[in-house]
Enzyme design. Structure first.
Site, PDB file in Angstrom:
ATOM      1  N   GLY A   1      -2.681  11.889   5.068  1.00 44.57           N
ATOM      2  CA  GLY A   1      -1.589  11.041   4.585  1.00 44.57           C
ATOM      3  C   GLY A   1      -0.266  11.393   5.217  1.00 44.57           C
TER       4      GLY A   1
ATOM      5  CG  HIS B   1      -6.155   2.068   5.437  1.00 43.43           C
ATOM      6  ND1 HIS B   1      -7.522   2.017   5.435  1.00 43.43           N
ATOM      7  CD2 HIS B   1      -5.802   2.748   4.325  1.00 43.43           C
ATOM      8  CE1 HIS B   1      -7.972   2.661   4.358  1.00 43.43           C
ATOM      9  NE2 HIS B   1      -6.947   3.104   3.673  1.00 43.43           N
TER      10      HIS B   1
ATOM     11  CG  HIS C   1     -10.320   4.192   1.992  1.00 48.33           C
ATOM     12  ND1 HIS C   1      -9.125   4.847   2.201  1.00 48.33           N
ATOM     13  CD2 HIS C   1     -11.235   4.855   2.723  1.00 48.33           C
ATOM     14  CE1 HIS C   1      -9.323   5.874   3.025  1.00 48.33           C
ATOM     15  NE2 HIS C   1     -10.602   5.894   3.349  1.00 48.33           N
TER      16      HIS C   1
ATOM     17  CG  HIS D   1      -2.045   0.976   1.156  1.00 49.98           C
ATOM     18  ND1 HIS D   1      -3.307   0.730   1.642  1.00 49.98           N
ATOM     19  CD2 HIS D   1      -2.096   2.240   0.659  1.00 49.98           C
ATOM     20  CE1 HIS D   1      -4.084   1.790   1.448  1.00 49.98           C
ATOM     21  NE2 HIS D   1      -3.353   2.727   0.860  1.00 49.98           N
TER      22      HIS D   1
ATOM     23  CG  ASP E   1      -2.163   4.613   3.514  1.00 48.09           C
ATOM     24  OD1 ASP E   1      -1.962   5.004   2.343  1.00 48.09           O
ATOM     25  OD2 ASP E   1      -3.198   4.906   4.154  1.00 48.09           O
TER      26      ASP E   1
ATOM     27  CG  LEU F   1       5.023   4.836  -6.102  1.00 45.33           C
ATOM     28  CD1 LEU F   1       5.510   3.935  -7.233  1.00 45.33           C
ATOM     29  CD2 LEU F   1       6.175   5.183  -5.170  1.00 45.33           C
TER      30      LEU F   1
ATOM     31  CG  HIS G   1      -0.156  15.078   1.259  1.00 42.85           C
ATOM     32  ND1 HIS G   1      -0.913  15.167   0.114  1.00 42.85           N
ATOM     33  CD2 HIS G   1      -0.730  14.111   2.018  1.00 42.85           C
ATOM     34  CE1 HIS G   1      -1.902  14.293   0.179  1.00 42.85           C
ATOM     35  NE2 HIS G   1      -1.821  13.626   1.313  1.00 42.85           N
TER      36      HIS G   1
HETATM   37 ZN   LIG Z   1      -6.973   4.348   2.045  1.00 45.86          ZN
END
Ligand SMILES: [Zn+2]
Length: 428
Positions: A324, A232, A179, A60, A305, A63, A309
């Site tokens: 994130g 997750h 998700h 997970h 995950d 990119l 950013h």
């Molecule tokens: Zn997610």
């Protein structure tokens, strides 16, 4: 050129191996493992005092290429993976354009072949544009080499469409990664709903938003007999739902992130946007339940995950910051420090959940050190003491919820297809 890894502690859960040995790699494959191998005309990696494990796999990762190269791209993201000791990543489809057709899968794979420092598997979208309305051409994408399908970042709320997605993917034995978060219940929330959100005055997202979505997803997996993978997992309720579903034979698997296993919502105190993730960091009770789930195999694999950013994106009022956090360069160190050295997971369990299990789950040809296998290897220094500093990351994103934390343990080397791609933290 052949490569000889000398004097390491070779740990491979897939063959019950845990011994000091030399590992000879030839033509990109594991050629020999023995107490002492004499090599001539070989490159030597001295692994004395280190653990030699099958290459770690992160199922997970974001990119960000194509479309969001300001946040990350294939080169920077896979260098971050190599630096962190991860030899295979799966990249998520929520790019711009969304990876929802075979042409886009092929195009991305071609870019990966040119630019990636580690192996990359491509995850295709379940629905066109991640809109949750119309199924993407998963069959064509599977043929083009997509490893699995996910609308990660979004839950497919329409049950009829999700049912069709499961049925369609199961026709070619592919997994749908969900998700799982009820967006109507989560709407307007920016962190876990609880005491901490109340104190901070930040609207919360209840754990129930995840529990509801996981319950629906499991019911439809059971109805269709298809393979569902829950991304997750962050709540006690979700862990219990998955445990019960597995017990009655539903084809459900699950993952937990390193941060959901090691941080609570108190990481958000101070309006720390580096700790703003989706699903949100929960309370200690949930963290404990997720850890237990990973320990007993209810949760099959551990992922990062990795969701980079830029500083500019995150340097805003908490509610406006995107969700994130990066994880590729810290996951092994954090797992060793907070899960292995604390006795929560054995080394074998950690290697299984981060290498052997993701390989098994997605039917990859790696995750073990058997003779003839692809020579993807992660070298671990279990006791190296160091401090996490985001500014030193290969990732374009320098923001981490683990900033300034002292760690015990680090990846000391990474070998991909028989070639050393990282040594002592330096990507070659
Ligand atoms: Zn997610």
């Amino acid at each position: 050129m052949n490569l000889l890894i000398k004097n390491g502690r070779v740990v491979d859960p897939s063959q019950g191996l845990d011994a000091i040995a030399d590992v000879l790699i030839s033509d990109g494959k594991i050629a020999k493992i023995d107490g002492h191998i004499e090599g001539s005309n070989v490159e030597v990696f001295d692994a004395k005092g280190l653990v030699v494990a099958p290459g770690f796999i992160d199922a997970h990762t974001h990119l960000r290429e194509p479309g969001y190269e300001g946040k990350e791209d294939i080169e920077s993201g896979t260098k971050a993976a190599a630096a962190g000791g991860i030899t295979t990543v799966f990249c998520m489809a929520n790019t711009d354009p969304v990876i929802d057709s075979s042409i886009l899968v092929s195009g991305l794979k071609e870019r990966i072949a040119r630019k990636a420092a580690v192996n990359v598997e491509v995850i295709g979208a379940v629905t066109k544009g991640l809109k949750g309305e119309e199924l993407a051409e998963m069959g064509d994408m599977a043929e083009a080499g997509a490893i699995a399908f996910s609308d990660d970042g979004r839950w497919i709320a329409n049950s009829r469409i999700f049912r069709s997605a499961l049925e369609y993917a199961s026709a070619f034995d592919k997994i749908i990664i969900s998700h799982a978060e009820d967006e109507t219940l989560a709407a307007g929330g920016y962190m876990n709903e609880g005491l901490t959100s109340t104190k901070l005055g930040i609207p919360g997202i209840p754990a129930a938003a995840e529990d509801i979505a996981v319950a629906r997803d499991i019911i439809l997996a059971e109805l269709t007999g298809a393979r569902l993978h829950v991304a997750h997992v962050s709540t006690k309720g979700a862990v219990e739902l998955i445990r019960q579903a597995k017990a009655r034979g539903v084809k459900v698997t699950a993952e937990a992130t390193v941060h959901h296993m090691t941080l609570t919502d108190s990481a958000v105190v101070g309006y720390n946007t580096a700790a703003k993730v989706s699903p949100p960091l929960r309370t200690a009770e949930h963290v404990e339940a997720v850890r237990r789930g990973v320990k007993d195999g209810t949760i099959d694999i551990i992922v990062t995950d990795h969701a980079p950013h830029s500083f500019k994106d995150k340097d805003v009022e908490f509610r406006y910051a995107p969700n994130g956090a990066v994880g590729l360069e810290t996951s092994i160190a954090v797992a060793l420090t907070d899960l292995y050295h604390t006795g929560i997971l054995t080394l074998e369990e950690m290697i299984d959940r981060m290498s052997a299990a993701p390989s098994r789950l997605f039917s990859l040809d790696r995750g073990n050190l058997k003779i003839g296998s692809r020579a993807d290897v992660t070298i671990l220094d279990l006791n190296k003491e160091w401090t996490i500093e985001g500014r030193k990351f290969y990732s374009k994103s320098k923001l981490t919820p683990f900033e300034g934390k002292r760690r015990r343990g680090k990846a000391a080397g990474a070998i991909v297809n028989g070639k050393i791609v990282m040594k002592d933290g330096i990507v070659l």
